[in-house]
Design an enzyme around this catalytic site. Structure first.
Site, PDB file in Angstrom:
ATOM      1  N   HIS A   1      59.007  19.363 -28.585  1.00 54.26           N
ATOM      2  CA  HIS A   1      59.977  19.943 -29.519  1.00 54.26           C
ATOM      3  C   HIS A   1      61.113  20.578 -28.703  1.00 54.26           C
ATOM      4  O   HIS A   1      60.857  21.261 -27.706  1.00 54.26           O
ATOM      5  CB  HIS A   1      59.282  21.000 -30.389  1.00 54.26           C
ATOM      6  CG  HIS A   1      60.176  21.564 -31.438  1.00 54.26           C
ATOM      7  ND1 HIS A   1      60.437  20.901 -32.618  1.00 54.26           N
ATOM      8  CD2 HIS A   1      60.916  22.688 -31.470  1.00 54.26           C
ATOM      9  CE1 HIS A   1      61.287  21.616 -33.339  1.00 54.26           C
ATOM     10  NE2 HIS A   1      61.588  22.714 -32.665  1.00 54.26           N
TER      11      HIS A   1
ATOM     12  N   ASN B   1      62.240   9.865 -24.820  1.00 50.29           N
ATOM     13  CA  ASN B   1      60.973  10.441 -24.336  1.00 50.29           C
ATOM     14  C   ASN B   1      59.914   9.356 -24.155  1.00 50.29           C
ATOM     15  O   ASN B   1      59.135   9.406 -23.193  1.00 50.29           O
ATOM     16  CB  ASN B   1      60.476  11.532 -25.287  1.00 50.29           C
ATOM     17  CG  ASN B   1      61.126  12.869 -24.997  1.00 50.29           C
ATOM     18  OD1 ASN B   1      60.817  13.501 -23.984  1.00 50.29           O
ATOM     19  ND2 ASN B   1      62.045  13.288 -25.831  1.00 50.29           N
TER      20      ASN B   1
HETATM   21  C1  GAR Z   1      63.795  14.929 -28.740  1.00 51.44           C
HETATM   22  O1  GAR Z   1      64.786  15.874 -28.433  1.00 51.44           O
HETATM   23  C2  GAR Z   1      62.541  15.628 -29.240  1.00 51.44           C
HETATM   24  O2  GAR Z   1      62.304  16.855 -28.598  1.00 51.44           O
HETATM   25  C3  GAR Z   1      62.883  15.833 -30.686  1.00 51.44           C
HETATM   26  O3  GAR Z   1      63.486  14.639 -31.068  1.00 51.44           O
HETATM   27  C4  GAR Z   1      64.198  14.096 -29.956  1.00 51.44           C
HETATM   28  C5  GAR Z   1      63.776  12.658 -29.807  1.00 51.44           C
HETATM   29  O4  GAR Z   1      64.567  12.021 -28.835  1.00 51.44           O
HETATM   30  N1  GAR Z   1      61.730  16.136 -31.464  1.00 51.44           N
HETATM   31  C6  GAR Z   1      61.764  16.950 -32.526  1.00 51.44           C
HETATM   32  O5  GAR Z   1      62.783  17.460 -32.951  1.00 51.44           O
HETATM   33  C7  GAR Z   1      60.409  17.205 -33.173  1.00 51.44           C
HETATM   34  N2  GAR Z   1      60.493  18.217 -34.172  1.00 51.44           N
HETATM   35  P1  GAR Z   1      64.099  10.655 -28.194  1.00 51.44           P
HETATM   36  O6  GAR Z   1      63.906   9.675 -29.360  1.00 51.44           O
HETATM   37  O7  GAR Z   1      65.251  10.245 -27.327  1.00 51.44           O
HETATM   38  O8  GAR Z   1      62.838  10.907 -27.435  1.00 51.44           O
END
Ligand code: GAR
Length: 208
Positions: free
Chosen positions: A108, A13
């Site tokens: 999220h 992200n």
């Molecule tokens: C993502 O899927 C985000 O939505 C989630 O962690 C992942 C991070 O991925 N966030 C949560 O679960 C917050 N409670 P990334 O490091 O590849 O962005």
């Protein structure tokens, strides 16, 4: 908008946000990225985009409060006015939230208010276990109640009968990368107000 990114994991992200900035789809400067986990992939993402990364890990501080005071100091030194949590694992102390009223966003991987309160891949696994037919992701403002702040944007995906946690998470992640930069641009444009606990985007968005 001076955007600080806070992340703990692989950083997809964070990458999507920084790509949007580079391509001019998100009008923001990103003067700082804060990470609370040594060796996290997001540190490489910061390096790829030339964003100064601050590694602020719990073990270097006597208390969580002291750790968060340091995070706040770093972000304020860089005159950050808006924060994007991008897979950030910590829960904020009230003093941190009060420093950025209605300016801390989170993404999220579920359609909140369903399946909140945990970190990926739990929300996706819980959605599968519950047998829901639609899931997705939510961009929301961060408040003291975890995953319960005003909802800014959501996108849905169909849950397929043969989905695993990984296939569902991957389909949701594509939508995360699409809606997070878009929602941040609404903040850059001053289009978001919170009225009676509800985030209003003006002019309204009918489909994210
Ligand atoms: C993502 O899927 C985000 O939505 C989630 O962690 C992942 C991070 O991925 N966030 C949560 O679960 C917050 N409670 P990334 O490091 O590849 O962005």
């Amino acid at each position: 908008m001076r955007l600080g990114i806070m992340a703990s994991g692989r950083g997809s992200n964070a990458r999507a946000i920084l790509e949007a900035v580079r391509e001019g789809r998100l009008q923001a400067e990103v003067p700082a990225l804060v990470c609370n986990r040594a060796g996290a992939g997001v540190l490489d993402v910061a390096r790829d985009f030339g964003v100064p990364a601050h590694l602020i890990v719990r073990g270097d501080f006597p208390t969580r409060t002291a750790q968060q005071r340091r995070m706040l100091e770093v972000l304020q030194d860089d005159r950050v006015d808006t924060i994007a949590l991008a897979g950030f694992s910590a829960i904020f102390r009230p003093f941190f939230l009060e420093a950025f009223p209605h300016r801390i966003l989170n993404i999220h991987p579920s359609l909140l208010p369903a399946f909140g309160g945990t970190m990926a891949p739990r929300p996706q696994a819980d959605a599968l276990a519950a047998g829901v037919k639609l899931s997705g992701c939510t961009v929301h403002l961060v408040t003291e109640d975890v995953d319960s702040g005003p909802i800014v944007a959501q996108a849905s995906v169909c849950v397929r009968p043969d989905d695993t946690v990984d296939t569902l998470a991957a389909r949701i992640l594509e939508q995360e990368h699409r809606i997070y930069p878009e929602a941040l641009q609404w903040f850059a444009d001053g289009r978001v107000r919170v009225v009676d606990g509800i985030a209003r985007v003006d002019p309204p968005v009918t489909a994210a």
